[in-house]
Design a protein around this motif. Structure first.
Motif, PDB file in Angstrom:
ATOM      1  N   ARG A   1       0.842  -1.201   0.000  1.00 15.01           N
ATOM      2  CA  ARG A   1       0.000   0.000   0.000  1.00 15.01           C
ATOM      3  C   ARG A   1       0.877   1.252   0.000  1.00 15.01           C
ATOM      4  NH1 ARG A   1      -3.547  -2.313  -2.233  1.00 15.01           N
ATOM      5  NH2 ARG A   1      -2.066  -4.013  -2.186  1.00 15.01           N
TER       6      ARG A   1
ATOM      7  N   GLU B   1      -0.988   4.478  -0.149  1.00 17.25           N
ATOM      8  CA  GLU B   1      -1.891   5.514   0.344  1.00 17.25           C
ATOM      9  C   GLU B   1      -2.777   4.943   1.453  1.00 17.25           C
ATOM     10  OE1 GLU B   1      -4.138   6.859  -2.989  1.00 17.25           O
ATOM     11  OE2 GLU B   1      -2.497   8.068  -3.824  1.00 17.25           O
ATOM     12  N   ASN B   2      -3.143   5.827   2.382  1.00 21.46           N
ATOM     13  CA  ASN B   2      -4.036   5.437   3.491  1.00 21.46           C
ATOM     14  C   ASN B   2      -3.536   4.178   4.205  1.00 21.46           C
ATOM     15  OD1 ASN B   2      -5.820   7.572   2.787  1.00 21.46           O
ATOM     16  ND2 ASN B   2      -6.736   6.277   1.200  1.00 21.46           N
TER      17      ASN B   2
ATOM     18  N   GLU C   1      -5.041   3.486   7.745  1.00 26.23           N
ATOM     19  CA  GLU C   1      -6.396   2.940   7.720  1.00 26.23           C
ATOM     20  C   GLU C   1      -6.376   1.453   7.359  1.00 26.23           C
ATOM     21  OE1 GLU C   1      -8.756   5.312   5.129  1.00 26.23           O
ATOM     22  OE2 GLU C   1      -8.339   7.173   6.213  1.00 26.23           O
TER      23      GLU C   1
ATOM     24  N   GLU D   1      -7.829  -1.558   9.753  1.00 22.92           N
ATOM     25  CA  GLU D   1      -8.783  -2.558   9.281  1.00 22.92           C
ATOM     26  C   GLU D   1      -8.241  -3.975   9.483  1.00 22.92           C
ATOM     27  OE1 GLU D   1      -9.601  -1.606   5.240  1.00 22.92           O
ATOM     28  OE2 GLU D   1     -10.580   0.308   5.714  1.00 22.92           O
TER      29      GLU D   1
ATOM     30  N   GLY E   1      -4.654   5.233  11.845  1.00 24.99           N
ATOM     31  CA  GLY E   1      -5.255   6.021  10.774  1.00 24.99           C
ATOM     32  C   GLY E   1      -5.239   7.517  10.990  1.00 24.99           C
ATOM     33  N   ASP E   2      -4.691   7.993  12.097  1.00 31.96           N
ATOM     34  CA  ASP E   2      -4.620   9.431  12.369  1.00 31.96           C
ATOM     35  C   ASP E   2      -3.453  10.031  11.581  1.00 31.96           C
ATOM     36  OD1 ASP E   2      -4.472  11.978  13.340  1.00 31.96           O
ATOM     37  OD2 ASP E   2      -4.457  11.429  15.462  1.00 31.96           O
ATOM     38  N   LYS E   3      -3.765  10.625  10.424  1.00 36.93           N
ATOM     39  CA  LYS E   3      -2.704  11.132   9.547  1.00 36.93           C
ATOM     40  C   LYS E   3      -1.982  12.346  10.131  1.00 36.93           C
ATOM     41  CE  LYS E   3      -4.103   9.338   5.079  1.00 36.93           C
ATOM     42  NZ  LYS E   3      -4.314   9.646   3.649  1.00 36.93           N
TER      43      LYS E   3
ATOM     44  N   ASP F   1       1.606   8.761   5.538  1.00 41.28           N
ATOM     45  CA  ASP F   1       1.936   7.583   4.734  1.00 41.28           C
ATOM     46  C   ASP F   1       3.428   7.376   4.589  1.00 41.28           C
ATOM     47  OD1 ASP F   1      -0.666   6.717   4.312  1.00 41.28           O
ATOM     48  OD2 ASP F   1      -0.944   8.007   2.565  1.00 41.28           O
TER      49      ASP F   1
END
Length: 543
Positions: A89, A91-92, A95, A99, A121-123, A128
């Motif tokens: 991955r 991006e994101n 998150e 998951e 997930g707290d950018k 990233d």
């Protein structure tokens, strides 16, 4: 196969991940993210090992092996939680990891709430780019069992990281970590045996339970199918700390029943309407926790003061605290000192032949008021509660802990003291033996040995050690109004060397005679040099 990872390499590599994060987020937050990624990598690598083993044993395809492993349940890794999927991955990423953790928890009841307590997930905290760097770093080594010298080596490395994070956090480190030498001391004093149950009501990162299991595993009959023959239980209030402790036991390949909640207000290990009892209870609760009875604190009464302003009224714990489990039979500790509330909870959690050890601030030994009454009850008994519960009081050196520089003590409580210890308490003053550190002192192996050997000698044979260990009768303690201050019972002062006055006067007389001889000899030399008249003239002039 590549060379197996050593513990030193593993520790160094894992600690480098903290340096990758340094400067991006607060150092006190490092541990949760790094521990989460360690677990994710470990779970994936062990999963791949299991699939490969099934393929070899069953002579089947990878897809068929996956199907077999999925039926097995707990350790199956769903597709979106697999390491190869996640590191691809761009991006994101946070998150995606969140998951993955949610799906893993759904398949493993032990981990419920543990992984999702960590939010990737707290950018604003973890972009990233930073997560991609961390994933590349963790991709460097395989954490499967075949790549480690021993299966629970990752647990040892995990404990090393916990200590490093505690060092990094300073005083906050004391909230989740007890220095390992102190843990080892308490476990040796309690000596848990194969088949025992061990409970820590404030288990933090789980160090005391892990050490108890290691202790049992080294005894004859101490292992069953490669695992320690001991049942571990604990409760922890802080969500993040509870998650760390759960993962710690998991990575040590140890099973434990670890609950989350406020132990004093809501104990979660119960039997019908009472708290569950255990063979050994061990803890380092927070020192002198204030406002500890939450139901009163969240419903504070108010009154209008003379200035016309509304003010909160501090509750009277002695009158208002009600515990439906009946744990505080010796008395209700004051609002500002929870220490003896923890002690009484631990005592209520002991079997009739159980023993417990707890780290406490020294004030517990001598503070008066309600605490003094509770202490007297533990020693003398009350109309409803038995006495003679305290087996030993052990004074520790100062500055052993992260969150305080004050010296602490260990209280050992025994519900079934042997006949030779009836109405007696072992006192040990170990405050003077330690390794001095820049910011923090520590117990050495020889210091732990000395305490353990002195306690054992007093416990089994009534042997005392001058200026270090005494077996004190209850009558003497009663004479001190049940004050347990160690200095009242063990005199560690160095006695003054007696002065021989007559001998000193004789030496002075000899010295005076020698001075007279020197003066006479000097006077003779002056006369030979015709300087007597000058000396005499000087004396006359001075007169």
């Amino acid at each position: 196969m590549s060379q197996k990872l050593t513990l030193e390499t593993l520790e160094s590599w894992l600690w480098e991940s903290a340096n990758i994060m340094r400067g991006s987020i607060d150092s006190s937050d490092f541990k949760n993210y790094i521990f989460g990624l360690i677990f994710l990598k470990r779970l994936n690598d062990v999963f791949e090992e299991r699939v490969a083993a099934i393929m070899a044993d069953e002579e089947c395809t990878r897809a068929e092996a996956m199907a077999i492993e999925e039926e097995d349940g707990d350790y199956f890794v769903p597709l979106n939680a697999r390491w190869d999927y996640i590191i691809e991955r761009t991006e994101n990423i946070g998150e995606v990891i969140d998951e993955a953790f949610g799906d893993i928890e759904a398949r493993n009841s032990y981990l419920e709430g543990v992984l999702t307590a960590i939010q990737f997930g707290d950018k604003a905290k973890l972009g990233d780019d930073l997560l991609a760097r961390l994933l590349r770093h963790f991709n460097r080594y395989n954490l499967g069992n075949q790549h480690l010298y021993k299966a629970d080596m990752l647990g040892d490395a995990y404990e090393y990281l916990i200590k490093q994070f505690a060092d990094d956090a300073g005083k906050k480190g004391g909230e989740f970590y007890t220095p390992k030498p102190v843990v080892q001391l308490l476990v040796r004093l309690l000596d848990p045996q194969p088949g025992h149950t061990v409970y820590d009501p404030t288990f933090g990162s789980g160090g005391m339970l892990v050490e108890s299991a290691h202790h049992v595993a080294d005894l004859p009959g101490g292992q069953i199918m490669g695992r320690p023959n001991v049942a571990l239980y604990g409760q922890e209030r802080n969500l993040g700390t509870w998650a760390i402790g759960k993962l710690n036991l998991y990575l040590h390949n140890m099973n434990a029943d670890l609950r989350r909640g406020n132990t004093l207000v809501e104990p979660l290990h119960l039997e019908q309407d009472s708290v569950r009892v255990f063979d050994r209870v061990i803890a380092n609760p927070p020192f002198s926790a204030k406002q500890w009875w939450t139901p009163l604190e969240v419903n504070l009464k108010t009154k209008v003061g003379k200035d016309g302003k509304e003010k909160e009224v501090a509750p009277n714990y002695k009158k208002e605290v009600y515990d439906r489990y009946g744990r505080f039979g010796y008395g209700i500790p004051p609002r500002g000192y929870a220490d003896l509330a923890f002690v009484q909870h631990m005592l209520a959690s002991l079997k009739d032949d159980g023993r417990m050890a707890v780290v406490l601030p020294h004030g517990v030994l001598f503070r008066g008021g309600e605490e003094g009454k509770i202490r007297q009850g533990l020693l003398k008994g009350t109309s409803e509660q038995p006495g003679d519960r305290i087996e030993a009081v052990i004074g520790l050196p100062e500055a052993l802990f992260y969150n305080t520089g004050i010296p602490a003590c260990v209280l050992v409580i025994n519900k079934q003291k042997p006949a030779n210890l009836k109405d007696k308490v072992i006192f040990i003053d170990a405050s003077g033996e330690f390794a001095e550190g820049k910011n923090q002192n520590s117990l050495r192996v020889q210091d732990i040995d000395h305490i353990h050997e002195a306690h054992s000698a007093a416990f089994h044979n009534g042997v005392e050690e001058e200026k270090y260990c005494r077996l004190v009768p209850m009558g003497e303690i009663a004479g001190n109004d049940y004050n347990l201050n160690i200095a009242r019972y063990i005199d560690t002062s160095v006695a003054d060397v007696p002065v021989d006055i007559a001998g000193v006067l004789g030496q002075l007389a000899v010295i005076s005679g020698q001075l007279a001889e020197v003066d006479a000899e000097l006077d003779g030399y002056l006369r030979e040099l015709d300087l007597v008249s000058i000396a005499t003239a000087t004396e006359v002039e001075g007169a």
